[in-house]
Design a protein around this motif. Structure first.
Motif, mmCIF file in Angstrom:
data_model
loop_
_atom_site.group_PDB
_atom_site.id
_atom_site.type_symbol
_atom_site.label_atom_id
_atom_site.label_comp_id
_atom_site.label_asym_id
_atom_site.label_seq_id
_atom_site.Cartn_x
_atom_site.Cartn_y
_atom_site.Cartn_z
ATOM 1 N N VAL A 88 37.643 -54.221 45.682
ATOM 2 C CA VAL A 88 37.697 -52.869 45.116
ATOM 3 C C VAL A 88 37.492 -51.826 46.212
ATOM 4 C CG1 VAL A 88 36.484 -51.213 43.642
ATOM 5 C CG2 VAL A 88 37.048 -53.484 42.758
ATOM 6 N N VAL A 89 36.566 -52.088 47.109
ATOM 7 C CA VAL A 89 36.310 -51.175 48.241
ATOM 8 C C VAL A 89 37.547 -51.090 49.140
ATOM 9 C CG1 VAL A 89 34.933 -50.791 50.317
ATOM 10 C CG2 VAL A 89 33.827 -51.561 48.205
ATOM 11 N N ILE A 90 38.120 -52.242 49.474
ATOM 12 C CA ILE A 90 39.311 -52.269 50.334
ATOM 13 C C ILE A 90 40.475 -51.530 49.680
ATOM 14 C CG2 ILE A 90 41.023 -53.760 51.447
ATOM 15 C CD1 ILE A 90 38.284 -53.863 52.751
ATOM 16 N N ALA A 91 40.678 -51.757 48.382
ATOM 17 C CA ALA A 91 41.776 -51.107 47.658
ATOM 18 C C ALA A 91 41.594 -49.599 47.622
ATOM 19 C CB ALA A 91 41.859 -51.666 46.239
ATOM 20 N N THR A 92 40.369 -49.155 47.422
ATOM 21 C CA THR A 92 40.076 -47.718 47.388
ATOM 22 C C THR A 92 40.425 -47.054 48.715
ATOM 23 O OG1 THR A 92 38.269 -48.098 45.816
ATOM 24 C CG2 THR A 92 38.281 -45.993 46.990
ATOM 25 N N ILE A 93 40.101 -47.714 49.815
ATOM 26 C CA ILE A 93 40.422 -47.184 51.152
ATOM 27 C C ILE A 93 41.930 -47.031 51.322
ATOM 28 C CG2 ILE A 93 40.347 -47.676 53.629
ATOM 29 C CD1 ILE A 93 37.642 -49.076 53.119
ATOM 30 N N PHE A 94 42.662 -48.044 50.911
ATOM 31 C CA PHE A 94 44.130 -47.997 51.027
ATOM 32 C C PHE A 94 44.707 -46.865 50.189
ATOM 33 C CE2 PHE A 94 44.269 -51.959 53.253
ATOM 34 C CZ PHE A 94 45.550 -52.072 53.771
ATOM 35 N N GLY A 110 48.002 -50.466 47.939
ATOM 36 C CA GLY A 110 46.567 -50.430 47.664
ATOM 37 C C GLY A 110 46.242 -50.801 46.236
ATOM 38 N N ALA A 111 47.060 -50.306 45.297
ATOM 39 C CA ALA A 111 46.828 -50.597 43.883
ATOM 40 C C ALA A 111 47.098 -52.064 43.548
ATOM 41 C CB ALA A 111 47.721 -49.699 43.024
ATOM 42 N N THR A 112 47.824 -52.741 44.404
ATOM 43 C CA THR A 112 48.167 -54.151 44.176
ATOM 44 C C THR A 112 47.100 -55.092 44.714
ATOM 45 O OG1 THR A 112 50.494 -53.498 44.442
ATOM 46 C CG2 THR A 112 50.044 -55.843 44.422
ATOM 47 N N ILE A 113 46.216 -54.596 45.577
ATOM 48 C CA ILE A 113 45.269 -55.465 46.293
ATOM 49 C C ILE A 113 44.354 -56.257 45.359
ATOM 50 C CG2 ILE A 113 43.239 -55.452 47.797
ATOM 51 C CD1 ILE A 113 44.594 -53.287 49.451
ATOM 52 N N VAL A 114 43.636 -55.577 44.473
ATOM 53 C CA VAL A 114 42.664 -56.268 43.609
ATOM 54 C C VAL A 114 43.332 -57.316 42.713
ATOM 55 C CG1 VAL A 114 41.015 -56.004 41.723
ATOM 56 C CG2 VAL A 114 40.945 -54.439 43.662
ATOM 57 N N PRO A 115 44.362 -56.953 41.929
ATOM 58 C CA PRO A 115 44.981 -57.982 41.073
ATOM 59 C C PRO A 115 45.578 -59.143 41.860
ATOM 60 C CG PRO A 115 46.279 -55.963 41.062
ATOM 61 C CD PRO A 115 44.976 -55.634 41.707
ATOM 62 N N ASN A 116 46.146 -58.852 43.031
ATOM 63 C CA ASN A 116 46.774 -59.893 43.832
ATOM 64 C C ASN A 116 45.752 -60.894 44.358
ATOM 65 O OD1 ASN A 116 47.691 -60.976 46.604
ATOM 66 N ND2 ASN A 116 49.616 -60.302 45.691
ATOM 67 N N VAL A 117 44.681 -60.383 44.967
ATOM 68 C CA VAL A 117 43.679 -61.261 45.585
ATOM 69 C C VAL A 117 42.879 -62.025 44.535
ATOM 70 C CG1 VAL A 117 41.601 -61.340 47.013
ATOM 71 C CG2 VAL A 117 43.507 -59.866 47.672
#
Length: 452
Positions: A88-94, A110-117
């Protein structure tokens, strides 16, 4: 194992059909340039996996071959919570970076990071413990949603790639929500706090494999990186379209690759590994037949992508070498805990690919040259893997079989009539398989007779 392969194969068949249809119908609506921008988002999103720093890979190795009943609900919940909060932190930065730079592609990535991982976390546990029922359920639901959204967009003749991109982000959230529901049913997702010790533990266990996987992602995408920054967006679009056509190959390989790790880990039997490789070789040598079907479709319905046919012809040979590496040898490295050796040989192949691509840039960059570069580096990687696992070295008949069929395939590229191409290669394949791979031929014919 056969049931698992069939289950994953069926699921990937659905996914492949959806991806394959999307690969054809979406370019029919979008312009070549717009399609290039859409593929740029998907290309960048394919590297999201690096953000977990090997955590998911550590999970995969830790649970590999274990029985689901022996899993601790509390431990999985802590692992899930720690990864979720971090991502969530990484996605927010992106997302913030994309907003400040007014770059929709970065925002969508960035919005794809959390669901993907998080889906990667779910799928790795399901695969590691051999629960392919739940894994395939997620993929099937994802495929249906993907197909429906693409069909609606195409039927409405939406020509703005940004709308496709935003809805693709939504599509990527589907496996995340379904996976979370399935994990919740098993009491595996009770939310806790971030646990730095757990996070470090699994990163340490999987960092080398993650670096190897990242190097692998760079390796298979190095041609696209060079094309992206040295050639016009139209060339990137054409190359991406050609690459997309090979999703049919992955339909055959992914089920085998996914189920092999668990089985190799449990058996660690050289004879079993050799036989699997030979069967896979026979399957892979059928794949060139798909090129003739693709040619027919492109020549008759998608003339703007005719240039992609020659690129696809070379990438298909690349895919044959790559599939052997991924389905067989990568699983062997994982099963025998030889991540370091895997990384060294992959990096050597990657360096070869980069050197060749740099030379191409200075001489005359073009899509065909970059495609040849990737084919050469994939072949070198295969040779290095065979050297490390000497018992997997092909016999003389197997070598003649592979290179003989590849030569026939290359010669058919000079035949104008698509029907003649198909007949020549099909007859050659049947004859050479029966004569040179007799054990596999008997196995296939016996299997076919059983279900006819």
């Amino acid at each position: 194992m056969k049931k698992d392969i069939y289950r994953v194969f069926s699921s990937n068949m659905i996914k492949m059909v959806v991806t394959f249809l999307s690969a054809f119908i979406v370019p029919m609506v979008l312009s070549v340039v717009s399609y290039g921008y859409l593929k740029s988002y998907q290309f960048y999103a394919s590297y999201i996996g690096i953000t977990h720093l090997g955590f998911c890979d550590g999970i995969y190795l830790f649970y590999g071959g274990k029985n689901e009943r022996s899993l601790s609900k509390k431990d999985i919940s802590v692992q899930w919570s720690s990864l979720l909060l971090y991502e969530v932190v990484i996605a927010t930065i992106f997302i913030l970076f994309g907003i400040l730079g007014k770059n929709l592609i970065v925002i969508c990535v960035g919005a794809t990071i959390v669901p993907n991982v998080i889906f990667t976390f779910y799928s790795y546990i399901f695969q590691a413990v051999g629960d392919f029922t739940n894994y395939t359920l997620i993929i099937n639901i994802y495929s249906v949603i993907n197909m429906l959204i693409n069909l609606i967009l195409v039927l409405l003749k939406v020509r703005d790639y940004r709308i496709y991109m935003i809805l693709y982000v939504f599509i990527e959230t589907v496996p995340f929500f379904v996976g979370t529901y399935l994990f919740a049913k098993k009491d595996w997702v009770t939310f806790t706090k971030f646990n730095p010790k757990i996070f470090k533990k699994f990163i340490k266990a999987g960092i080398l494999l993650m670096i190897g996987n990242f190097a692998y992602s760079i390796f298979i995408g190095i041609d696209k990186w060079f094309i992206k920054f040295t050639l016009p967006i139209k060339d990137f679009s054409m190359f991406s379209f050609a690459s997309q056509m090979l999703t049919v190959v992955n339909m055959f390989i992914t089920p085998i690759a996914m189920t092999l790790y668990s089985n190799i880990s449990k058996r660690q039997d050289h004879y079993f590994e050799i036989q699997i490789k030979k069967v896979l070789v026979c399957i892979l040598m059928v794949i060139p037949l798909t090129i003739y079907a693709l040619e027919f479709v492109i020549y008759n319905f998608m003339t703007r992508y005719i240039q992609a046919i020659s690129i696809t012809s070379i990438l298909l040979i690349t895919q044959i070498f790559l599939s052997l590496n991924v389905a067989v040898f990568v699983n062997l490295y994982k099963a025998y805990k030889k991540q370091k050796e895997y990384f060294i040989r992959l990096m050597a192949s990657l360096i070869v690919a980069i050197v060749i691509d740099i030379i191409i840039v200075f001489i005359k960059p073009n899509t065909m040259s970059f495609a040849f570069s990737t084919m050469i580096s994939c072949f070198i990687w295969l040779l290095l893997n065979l050297k490390y696992f000497p018992y997997m070295q092909p016999e003389k008949k197997e070598k003649v079989y592979v290179f003989g069929l590849l030569l026939i395939y290359l010669l058919t590229l000079y035949v104008d009539n698509i029907f003649f191409k198909l007949v020549i290669y099909l007859l050659s394949y049947l004859l050479m398989t029966k004569q040179l791979m007799s054990e596999q031929w008997k196995y296939f014919t016996k299997y076919v007779k059983r279900y006819l």
